[in-house]
Design a protein around this motif. Structure first.
Motif, short mmCIF file in Angstrom:
data_model
loop_
_atom_site.label_atom_id
_atom_site.label_comp_id
_atom_site.label_asym_id
_atom_site.label_seq_id
_atom_site.Cartn_x
_atom_site.Cartn_y
_atom_site.Cartn_z
N GLU A 42 0.81 -1.22 0.00
CA GLU A 42 0.00 0.00 0.00
C GLU A 42 0.84 1.26 0.00
O GLU A 42 0.33 2.37 0.03
CB GLU A 42 -0.94 0.00 1.22
N ILE A 43 2.17 1.08 0.00
CA ILE A 43 3.06 2.25 0.03
C ILE A 43 3.60 2.51 -1.38
O ILE A 43 4.31 1.69 -1.94
CB ILE A 43 4.23 2.03 1.00
N ALA A 44 3.23 3.66 -1.93
CA ALA A 44 3.71 3.99 -3.28
C ALA A 44 4.78 5.07 -3.23
O ALA A 44 5.73 5.05 -3.99
CB ALA A 44 2.55 4.44 -4.16
N ILE A 45 4.58 6.04 -2.37
CA ILE A 45 5.56 7.12 -2.23
C ILE A 45 5.94 7.21 -0.76
O ILE A 45 5.07 7.28 0.11
CB ILE A 45 4.97 8.48 -2.70
N LEU A 46 7.25 7.18 -0.53
CA LEU A 46 7.75 7.17 0.84
C LEU A 46 8.84 8.23 0.95
O LEU A 46 9.84 8.18 0.23
CB LEU A 46 8.31 5.77 1.13
N LEU A 47 8.60 9.18 1.84
CA LEU A 47 9.57 10.27 1.99
C LEU A 47 10.01 10.36 3.45
O LEU A 47 9.19 10.22 4.36
CB LEU A 47 8.94 11.61 1.60
N VAL A 48 11.30 10.58 3.65
CA VAL A 48 11.79 10.93 4.99
C VAL A 48 12.40 12.33 4.85
O VAL A 48 13.32 12.53 4.05
CB VAL A 48 12.84 9.92 5.51
N GLY A 49 11.83 13.27 5.57
CA GLY A 49 12.27 14.66 5.44
C GLY A 49 12.10 15.19 4.03
O GLY A 49 12.90 16.00 3.56
N GLY A 50 11.07 14.72 3.36
CA GLY A 50 10.78 15.21 2.01
C GLY A 50 11.65 14.61 0.91
O GLY A 50 11.57 15.03 -0.24
N ARG A 51 12.49 13.64 1.26
CA ARG A 51 13.34 12.99 0.25
C ARG A 51 12.97 11.52 0.17
O ARG A 51 12.59 10.89 1.16
CB ARG A 51 14.82 13.14 0.64
N ASP A 52 13.09 10.98 -1.04
CA ASP A 52 12.73 9.57 -1.26
C ASP A 52 13.49 8.66 -0.30
O ASP A 52 14.68 8.86 -0.05
CB ASP A 52 13.10 9.16 -2.69
N GLU B 262 8.40 30.71 -2.32
CA GLU B 262 8.67 29.58 -1.43
C GLU B 262 8.19 28.30 -2.11
O GLU B 262 7.53 28.36 -3.15
CB GLU B 262 7.92 29.77 -0.11
N ALA B 263 8.54 27.16 -1.51
CA ALA B 263 8.17 25.89 -2.16
C ALA B 263 7.45 24.93 -1.21
O ALA B 263 7.27 23.75 -1.52
CB ALA B 263 9.41 25.22 -2.75
N VAL B 264 7.06 25.44 -0.05
CA VAL B 264 6.24 24.66 0.89
C VAL B 264 5.12 25.57 1.36
O VAL B 264 5.37 26.73 1.74
CB VAL B 264 7.06 24.17 2.11
N PHE B 265 3.89 25.06 1.32
CA PHE B 265 2.74 25.84 1.78
C PHE B 265 2.26 25.26 3.10
O PHE B 265 1.83 24.10 3.15
CB PHE B 265 1.63 25.81 0.73
N ALA B 266 2.36 26.05 4.16
CA ALA B 266 2.07 25.55 5.50
C ALA B 266 0.62 25.05 5.63
O ALA B 266 0.33 24.16 6.43
CB ALA B 266 2.33 26.65 6.53
N GLY B 559 12.49 24.01 3.40
CA GLY B 559 11.81 22.76 3.07
C GLY B 559 12.73 21.75 2.43
O GLY B 559 13.95 21.95 2.34
N PRO B 560 12.17 20.64 1.96
CA PRO B 560 12.97 19.53 1.43
C PRO B 560 13.79 19.87 0.18
O PRO B 560 14.69 19.12 -0.17
CB PRO B 560 11.92 18.46 1.11
N SER B 561 13.47 20.97 -0.50
CA SER B 561 14.28 21.35 -1.68
C SER B 561 15.16 22.55 -1.37
O SER B 561 15.70 23.20 -2.29
CB SER B 561 13.37 21.66 -2.87
N LYS B 562 15.31 22.86 -0.10
CA LYS B 562 16.08 24.04 0.35
C LYS B 562 17.47 24.08 -0.30
O LYS B 562 18.17 23.08 -0.37
CB LYS B 562 16.25 24.00 1.87
N GLY B 563 17.81 25.28 -0.79
CA GLY B 563 19.16 25.49 -1.30
C GLY B 563 19.31 25.21 -2.79
O GLY B 563 20.34 25.53 -3.38
#
Lengths: 74, 598
Positions: A42-52, B262-266, B559-563
């Motif tokens: 059931e997991i298609a997209i998994l991010l930790v801190g916004g990174r894959d 910005e690239a993250v919307f709270a 956010g996750p794309s920072k920098g």
């Protein structure tokens, strides 16, 4: 350690939107998924801190994990 | 003839005459149909240097060979013309039911030429075509126009029309059909308005001839199986519509906020697909023969209708700093009523908000209207209406973000490529998507090569969104593949589940041809090169294959794309080389000869 799990779409059913999980040191994303009873299929997209990330990724205290089922495009 | 009807309707609005022409089958097949064949007809008939809003431009409504057939999503048409917004070739795709009905009426395409002396509409009942007076419809919004035409022609008629925005030549005007389906982008509605053409009504009683019914049945079953079993097309899009992307894109830190500052919307959760489904969704609103049914139908207060889509929610939401889904639905509604492209409308309001934030637009310019201030929900609804009517500051907004920012001496604040507003993905965190934004033949666009699929969604495989290696190649293949899908008459969303061989199988069964999946993609590459040739002849050179300076120079703040910035200069040379173009980004003679672009 404390992990914030953000769940989306159908994964929220019966689990909620945001779940704070207390896991043992050295725990992985897989352990988090197990704790939340989310089957890998059931997991298609998994991010930790916004990174894959993958299921075997070790977690650190304060990590934010976002989990999506197969969803859409636009 | 199979798939194709073999007939083109040519309407000379100046002379008020109609003509039936035989389809050049070889030419049609070479460029498939829809976007490709429409561009070929534009190349052959319309000087690329033409003023897009002059009678010398033509507006072509072009179906694909699979439009109107028993194929999944087989109901699309393309509005092909020269764009008044970008100066490039424009081809805007729409679903609903109009395209299929046009095929049932026996036509592959309708070409509108010249300019009527006063407002007219066209009534097509199979091979009977009339040019009728539209004086009473002029000035009416889409629901009024559609109601009035249905009262005369019956509710079985399929109706395509422009709203007041198109009449007033807003460069953001869309061509609408089936009330709230839109051939949205590149100002195609203004071209229709410039011809004094308010609407096209069509009723058809025929059927598209299919070469091999048994093969079609087999190919259809296989494609349906893939669509149903695919998580995106089988579950995600049917349940949540496109709006489910709000949280996905935001969690990845690539959700442009406050005009890409910005690239993250709270407050993404407040405007997410999940919230939409919970609070406002009334039912699904599928297009012709669509097993996916991503279309939404929502109600809020006294407003009801189609949408909103993800891109719309982003444009009026995060990009304007607005977290009121209710007001976003209302702004979407007024876009549909006035006939305005929601992406460009929202993004233009966002640009206006930054101009105001920076003190370049003064409060007095808003007159009695609400302040265009990031986060002001009331302002997006009111200014969408005024944009549609072209009143006060709305007249400036109706020209789009580039011309707006340019008029204040700061074109760099316009988040556009080739003067068309960028959609809902910040390319600073999605490297391949940035390549395709910069090189898109119709300017800022996500559906010329939807790199979000591999870079975010993981389809057909997961790529690291920040990685550079291999991205130009992916962008090229996605662009070519998309050009072919856009031309065959199917919805791009099928490509989440279907591969090139599947499209070739459907095409072959319908048309009696024997093309391979690889040849299908090569046809797309031919179309891409033809579009590029049209743009070059129109004076839109490779210097415009770029991104707004902000995205090239200002790192994402958080956010996750920072920098990250978008390193376009590191990727473009490889992209041009893979295309077989010269180092400046111009197709070589050898490449054009190899593809047979003529």
């Amino acid at each position: 350690m404390r992990i914030e799990a953000r769940l989306f779409a159908t994964l929220r059913t019966g689990r909620g939107k945001v779940v704070e999980a207390e896991l043992a040191e050295g725990a992985t994303v897989q352990d988090l998924a197990d704790a939340l009873a989310i089957p890998p299929a059931e997991i298609a997209i998994l991010l930790v801190g916004g990174r894959d990330a993958r299921l075997d990724r070790p977690l650190s205290d304060g990590d934010v994990v976002s989990i999506f089922p197969p969803v859409g495009g636009g | 003839m199979f798939g194709y009807n073999g007939k083109i309707l040519r309407v000379d609005l100046t002379k008020r005459t109609v003509k039936v022409e035989a389809l050049d089958e070889a030419k049609a097949k070479k460029y498939i149909g829809g976007r490709g064949f429409g561009t070929k007809m534009m190349m052959d008939e319309v000087d690329p240097g033409v003023d897009a809003l002059s009678p010398a431009n033509k507006l072509m409504i072009v179906t694909g060979p699979l439009t109107g057939t028993a194929t999944p999503t087989g109901g699309r048409y393309m509005a092909v013309t020269k764009s008044p917004l970008t100066g490039t070739i424009a081809s805007s795709n729409s679903g609903g039911y109009f395209g299929a009905e046009l095929k049932f009426a026996g036509w592959d395409a309708v070409i509108f030429e010249g300019k009527a002396s006063g407002p007219v509409y066209i009534n097509i009942i199979d091979d009977k075509v009339e040019i009728l007076d539209a004086g009473k419809l002029w000035g009416k919004v889409l629901s009024e126009t559609t109601d009035a035409l249905e009262a005369v022609h019956g509710d079985k008629a399929r109706i395509l029309a422009i709203g007041p925005a198109g009449e007033r030549l807003s460069l953001l005007a869309a061509i609408m059909n089936d009330r709230w389906r839109a051939a949205g982008r590149s100002g195609v509605g203004a071209v229709m308005g410039s011809k004094n053409l308010k609407a096209v009504v069509v009723k058809g009683s025929g059927k598209v001839a299919v070469a091999d019914e048994a093969a079609l049945k087999e190919a259809f079953a296989l494609c349906m199986k893939k669509i149903k079993e695919n998580g995106v097309t089988g579950t995600g899009l049917p349940t949540y519509g496109t709006a489910v992307l709000v949280n996905i894109i935001n969690e990845n830190g690539v959700f442009p906020t406050n005009n890409f500052q910005e690239a993250v919307f709270a407050k993404a959760e407040d405007i997410s697909g999940e919230t939409l489904a919970e609070k406002y969704l009334k039912k699904k609103d599928p297009c012709f023969r669509c097993p996916i049914a991503c279309g939404r139908y929502c109600e809020v207060d006294d407003i009801k209708g189609g949408g909103p889509e993800y891109e719309t929610i982003w444009a009026f939401g995060a990009d304007c700093g607005v977290s009121s889904l209710k007001d976003i639905i209302k702004a979407n509604h007024w876009c549909n009523e006035y006939g305005i492209d929601t992406i460009s409308a929202g993004a233009t309001l966002a640009a206006a908000m930054e101009l105001y934030q920076k003190g370049l637009v003064k409060k007095e310019e808003f007159g009695d209207g609400p302040e265009l201030k990031f986060g002001n929900a009331a302002s997006i609804v009111e200014w969408t209406k005024r944009m549609g009517m072209g009143t006060g500051f709305g007249a400036k907004l109706a020209k789009g973000s580039y011309r707006l920012c340019d008029s204040y001496g700061v074109p760099e604040l316009s988040m556009t490529v080739k003067k068309q507003e960028l959609p809902a993905y910040d390319p600073r965190g999605i490297m391949g998507h940035g390549v395709q934004y910069a090189t898109s033949n119709r300017g800022g666009c996500h559906v010329r090569g939807y790199m979000i699929s591999p870079e975010i969604l993981g389809l057909p495989e997961k790529l690291d969104r920040l990685e550079l290696a291999g991205k130009p190649q992916w962008a090229k293949i996605f662009q070519d593949f998309t050009a072919a899908i856009d031309s065959v008459g199917l919805c791009l969303f099928t490509s989440f589940a279907m591969g090139a061989d599947d499209y070739a199988a459907l095409y072959n069964a319908v048309c009696g041809t024997k093309i391979t999946g690889a040849e299908f993609i090569t046809s797309g590459e031919r179309i891409w090169n033809l579009e590029k040739q049209y743009n070059l002849a129109a004076g839109i050179g490779p210097d415009q294959d770029t991104l707004p300076p902000r995205l090239l120079k200002e790192p994402v703040p958080a956010g996750p794309s920072k920098g990250h910035v978008h390193p376009l200069d590191k990727l473009l040379p490889e992209y041009y080389s893979l295309r077989g173009w010269d180092a400046k980004g111009v197709p070589t003679k050898a490449k054009l000869a190899e593809l047979g672009v003529d």
